[in-house]
Design an enzyme around this catalytic site. Structure first.
Site, PDB file in Angstrom:
ATOM      1  N   CYS A  76      -7.934   5.104  -6.741  1.00  0.00           N
ATOM      2  CA  CYS A  76      -7.175   4.728  -5.649  1.00  0.00           C
ATOM      3  C   CYS A  76      -6.605   6.101  -5.146  1.00  0.00           C
ATOM      4  CB  CYS A  76      -6.111   3.859  -6.234  1.00  0.00           C
ATOM      5  SG  CYS A  76      -6.650   2.288  -6.789  1.00  0.00           S
ATOM      6  N   ASP A  77      -6.179   5.874  -3.827  1.00  0.00           N
ATOM      7  CA  ASP A  77      -5.254   6.817  -2.988  1.00  0.00           C
ATOM      8  C   ASP A  77      -4.207   6.318  -2.334  1.00  0.00           C
ATOM      9  OD1 ASP A  77      -5.238  10.231  -2.716  1.00  0.00           O
ATOM     10  OD2 ASP A  77      -5.082   9.018  -0.642  1.00  0.00           O
TER      11      ASP A  77
END
Length: 211
Positions: A76-77
């Site tokens: 995830c970012d």
């Protein structure tokens, strides 16, 4: 079917969120360059970085033969968009103060890129999606901002705030998945897994436990 879950992230909040939902992720910190490309949109940037985090971790785990069992690798970012500007972690107290001067009393959009890779018999099945959540910030006084920054929290989190820590009292409204503000949308991850043929409870084992 029991499936190993690998979290390609250094975020304590993402790890805690998954554990709170009953999962037992193995955290592996990826080493990626998070610099945006010229003209890259925030949605594309978060998606690309989530993909790169997964690929970095998969390469490392393959070298150690740690993906020889059915596995899910999740990257995830998260970035904040407000008034057309893109923000990650402030990094310094000074930057956090300036950030909050701009955010107070306004709205921002949290974008989180999610990349899921299902590893079965040496074959990778992958998918990328981006979740967005709109947050409204309280109109903090200068003194409140100074006290909040003094906690050290906003400097080290995407967007410069949390909802599950000291920053919780300063978020007055959320439109969308609140988990996404922490950096991982659990409902989106569940749907991505289903689309790739993995049930949520496959990650939790036969006897999921709370905490």
């Amino acid at each position: 079917m029991g499936v190993q879950l690998v979290l390609a992230s250094s975020s304590p909040a993402r790890l805690a969120t998954l554990r709170g939902a009953g999962a037992r992720p193995v955290p592996v910190v990826p080493d990626v360059d998070e610099t945006a490309a010229l003209g890259e949109s925030i949605g594309h940037l978060t998606a690309r970085l989530a993909q790169q985090k997964c690929r970095c971790v998969i390469d490392a785990l393959n070298e150690e033969h740690r993906l020889d069992v059915p596995s899910v690798v999740l990257g995830c970012d998260t970035l904040l968009e407000t008034e057309g500007h893109i923000y990650g972690k402030p990094g310094t107290p000074e930057a956090a103060i300036v950030r909050w001067y701009r955010m107070r009393g306004r709205q921002g959009i949290i974008h989180t890129g999610h990349h899921v890779v299902v590893v079965r018999d040496g074959t990778l099945h992958e998918m990328t999606r981006v979740a967005t959540t709109v947050v409204t910030f309280a109109d903090l006084s200068d003194a409140e901002i100074a006290r909040y920054v003094a906690t050290g929290e906003p400097q080290v989190v995407a967007g410069g705030f949390t909802i599950d820590g000291f920053g919780g009292p300063f978020i007055t409204r959320i439109e969308g998945d609140p988990h996404n503000v922490v950096g991982i949308s659990l409902p989106l991850v569940r749907q991505m897994l289903l689309d790739l043929g993995v049930g949520w409870f496959d990650l939790l084992g036969d006897h999921p436990q709370k905490g």
